[in-house]
Design an enzyme around this catalytic site. Sequence first.
Site, PDB file in Angstrom:
ATOM      1  N   GLU A   1      13.443  -5.809   9.920  1.00 28.51           N
ATOM      2  CA  GLU A   1      13.627  -4.366  10.090  1.00 28.51           C
ATOM      3  C   GLU A   1      14.447  -4.079  11.340  1.00 28.51           C
ATOM      4  O   GLU A   1      14.539  -4.905  12.250  1.00 28.51           O
ATOM      5  CB  GLU A   1      12.274  -3.633  10.143  1.00 28.51           C
ATOM      6  CG  GLU A   1      11.312  -4.137  11.193  1.00 28.51           C
ATOM      7  CD  GLU A   1       9.888  -3.623  11.002  1.00 28.51           C
ATOM      8  OE1 GLU A   1       9.512  -3.185   9.906  1.00 28.51           O
ATOM      9  OE2 GLU A   1       9.136  -3.680  11.979  1.00 28.51           O
TER      10      GLU A   1
ATOM     11  N   ARG B   1      -0.940  -8.525  12.028  1.00 23.47           N
ATOM     12  CA  ARG B   1      -1.267  -7.763  13.239  1.00 23.47           C
ATOM     13  C   ARG B   1      -2.159  -8.557  14.194  1.00 23.47           C
ATOM     14  O   ARG B   1      -2.921  -9.398  13.766  1.00 23.47           O
ATOM     15  CB  ARG B   1      -1.999  -6.467  12.861  1.00 23.47           C
ATOM     16  CG  ARG B   1      -1.150  -5.503  12.067  1.00 23.47           C
ATOM     17  CD  ARG B   1      -1.892  -4.206  11.775  1.00 23.47           C
ATOM     18  NE  ARG B   1      -1.038  -3.305  11.007  1.00 23.47           N
ATOM     19  CZ  ARG B   1      -0.896  -3.372   9.693  1.00 23.47           C
ATOM     20  NH1 ARG B   1      -1.557  -4.282   8.995  1.00 23.47           N
ATOM     21  NH2 ARG B   1      -0.096  -2.524   9.073  1.00 23.47           N
TER      22      ARG B   1
ATOM     23  N   LYS C   1      10.185  -9.038   5.596  1.00 18.88           N
ATOM     24  CA  LYS C   1      10.325  -7.638   6.017  1.00 18.88           C
ATOM     25  C   LYS C   1      11.093  -7.547   7.336  1.00 18.88           C
ATOM     26  O   LYS C   1      10.567  -7.046   8.328  1.00 18.88           O
ATOM     27  CB  LYS C   1       8.937  -7.017   6.159  1.00 18.88           C
ATOM     28  CG  LYS C   1       8.964  -5.491   6.272  1.00 18.88           C
ATOM     29  CD  LYS C   1       7.591  -4.952   6.641  1.00 18.88           C
ATOM     30  CE  LYS C   1       7.636  -3.460   6.893  1.00 18.88           C
ATOM     31  NZ  LYS C   1       6.424  -2.950   7.488  1.00 18.88           N
TER      32      LYS C   1
ATOM     33  N   GLN D   1       2.621  -6.797  16.321  1.00 24.45           N
ATOM     34  CA  GLN D   1       2.717  -7.345  14.969  1.00 24.45           C
ATOM     35  C   GLN D   1       3.962  -8.199  14.806  1.00 24.45           C
ATOM     36  O   GLN D   1       4.835  -8.236  15.675  1.00 24.45           O
ATOM     37  CB  GLN D   1       2.767  -6.192  13.958  1.00 24.45           C
ATOM     38  CG  GLN D   1       3.889  -5.205  14.219  1.00 24.45           C
ATOM     39  CD  GLN D   1       3.878  -4.042  13.231  1.00 24.45           C
ATOM     40  OE1 GLN D   1       4.786  -3.905  12.431  1.00 24.45           O
ATOM     41  NE2 GLN D   1       2.859  -3.190  13.281  1.00 24.45           N
TER      42      GLN D   1
ATOM     43  N   SER E   1       0.565  -1.257  16.251  1.00 21.17           N
ATOM     44  CA  SER E   1      -0.002  -2.561  16.558  1.00 21.17           C
ATOM     45  C   SER E   1       1.040  -3.582  16.995  1.00 21.17           C
ATOM     46  O   SER E   1       2.194  -3.533  16.598  1.00 21.17           O
ATOM     47  CB  SER E   1      -0.762  -3.094  15.338  1.00 21.17           C
ATOM     48  OG  SER E   1       0.077  -3.106  14.203  1.00 21.17           O
TER      49      SER E   1
ATOM     50  N   LYS F   1      -6.755  -1.777  12.461  1.00 23.23           N
ATOM     51  CA  LYS F   1      -6.587  -2.432  11.158  1.00 23.23           C
ATOM     52  C   LYS F   1      -6.930  -3.922  11.207  1.00 23.23           C
ATOM     53  O   LYS F   1      -7.211  -4.479  12.263  1.00 23.23           O
ATOM     54  CB  LYS F   1      -5.128  -2.273  10.689  1.00 23.23           C
ATOM     55  CG  LYS F   1      -4.732  -0.848  10.344  1.00 23.23           C
ATOM     56  CD  LYS F   1      -3.303  -0.812   9.828  1.00 23.23           C
ATOM     57  CE  LYS F   1      -2.852   0.604   9.498  1.00 23.23           C
ATOM     58  NZ  LYS F   1      -1.438   0.661   9.153  1.00 23.23           N
TER      59      LYS F   1
ATOM     60  N   HIS G   1       6.458  -7.706  18.033  1.00 13.30           N
ATOM     61  CA  HIS G   1       6.933  -6.402  18.476  1.00 13.30           C
ATOM     62  C   HIS G   1       5.845  -5.348  18.334  1.00 13.30           C
ATOM     63  O   HIS G   1       4.860  -5.547  17.622  1.00 13.30           O
ATOM     64  CB  HIS G   1       8.176  -5.969  17.680  1.00 13.30           C
ATOM     65  CG  HIS G   1       7.936  -5.804  16.210  1.00 13.30           C
ATOM     66  ND1 HIS G   1       7.922  -6.881  15.342  1.00 13.30           N
ATOM     67  CD2 HIS G   1       7.687  -4.706  15.443  1.00 13.30           C
ATOM     68  CE1 HIS G   1       7.693  -6.436  14.109  1.00 13.30           C
ATOM     69  NE2 HIS G   1       7.537  -5.130  14.146  1.00 13.30           N
TER      70      HIS G   1
ATOM     71  N   HIS H   1       6.402  -9.883  11.190  1.00 15.58           N
ATOM     72  CA  HIS H   1       6.520  -9.909   9.737  1.00 15.58           C
ATOM     73  C   HIS H   1       6.871 -11.314   9.284  1.00 15.58           C
ATOM     74  O   HIS H   1       7.677 -11.999   9.916  1.00 15.58           O
ATOM     75  CB  HIS H   1       7.584  -8.907   9.272  1.00 15.58           C
ATOM     76  CG  HIS H   1       7.310  -7.519   9.766  1.00 15.58           C
ATOM     77  ND1 HIS H   1       6.210  -6.789   9.371  1.00 15.58           N
ATOM     78  CD2 HIS H   1       7.957  -6.743  10.666  1.00 15.58           C
ATOM     79  CE1 HIS H   1       6.218  -5.627   9.994  1.00 15.58           C
ATOM     80  NE2 HIS H   1       7.253  -5.575  10.789  1.00 15.58           N
TER      81      HIS H   1
END
Length: 422
Positions: A137, A294, A135, A110, A108, A300, A275, A112
């Site tokens: 990453e 998302r 989060k 999304q 997706s 989802k 991203h 964070h």
Amino acid sequence: MEEVRVFPLTCAVQNYAWGKVGLDSEVAKLVIGGDPLAVIEVGKHYAELWMGAHPKGDAQIKDNRIAQTTLGQWIAHFPASLGSKVKDTFQGQLPFLLKVLSVNTALSVQAHPNRELAARLHTQFPEHYPDTNHKPEMAIALTRFQGLCGFRPVEEILGFLKSVPEFHALVGNAAAEELRSSMGDAARTSQALKKCFTRMMNCEKKVFVDQLNMLVKRVTEEGAAGKDTSSSNGDLLLRLHSQYPGDIGCFSIYFLNLMDLDAGQAMFLGASEPHAYLYGDCIECMACSDNTVRAGLTPKYIDVNTLCEMLDYSSAPASSKIFPCVQDPSDPCVSVYDPPVPDFTVMRIQVPASVKQYTVAPLDSASIVLVIEGDASAASPAALSDITLRRGTVLFISANESVSLHITSQSGMSMFRACCLL
């Protein structure tokens, strides 16, 4: 009996539907490499390998001399293994989660949340936002890896607004004009970009599905007639539409940078960076959280308002999104990916074929090592007996412990090591 402080792990596999299937998946190949008795099912998706102590995928300890069965339980008994600074800073928890991802269809669109927003979202919607942590990453390509990351330079977005009328229809004349006239003023540009993106994301479903169908039909016909469809990003559009028909996320390709990473190249995704991973295999390291907002390319929960409010609307070229690694001054075999967050650092260890004895140096942090290529026998005073390393082996190394490798493969070794350097 002396406690064992270096030991191999059996790690959790996640079989999400976007993962590569069977032995096409790097995850599956690593699993069977690390455990030849593992069964890989032909039609099953092998999307992620989780190496860490996250409650949704806590690694199993592969050493029957250890009483605890999972890494999380063991760290709770021996928090000093984290290293004193890590233990104190992160309340006795392993602060990172190392993963391998094998992406077949897009994940997706999304972003964070930062810590402040994560705490608020968790309080309001605990069923969608399971914890209060941020989060950040980082993805490091294992094979050629494709993703979307950050907003494109404004000139590129304006180019698509001109050449893709269906995209222009969703953004609208006023917002598109505002973006055009904001050029050269960064603050105004990010406001205008926010307006354009929010307008598109909030389009009525019927409107965007009609425009998307028109766009897909036009690009398909142009392609069949041998025309160049790159001004509409045609190939990627058709691929995403075949995976997620009628999904607003298909239009995100006109806003976000398309990243093509070669093996070893990385991208860092800080808080609020939009991203989506599209295809390929990567190492991913992140803070230990499951918070994702998302907005498309997904079946989802979609939280458009939160996403549009929280995003970082600064635009920059794709080249600026590639995160550099730095040679370790004390070890020519080590490249360090050190992001601007305290939670994690990743090292890529490449031992050349000519070297047969190599020491994995001690750190003031617990670390997790994944073997990507090569064979060795590993010895450590903290292991009590030798450990066989091969492709797919995952090793937990407590803080301040070193591991000596006797390399038996002809072509050297390739490993990744996640740790926390405070």
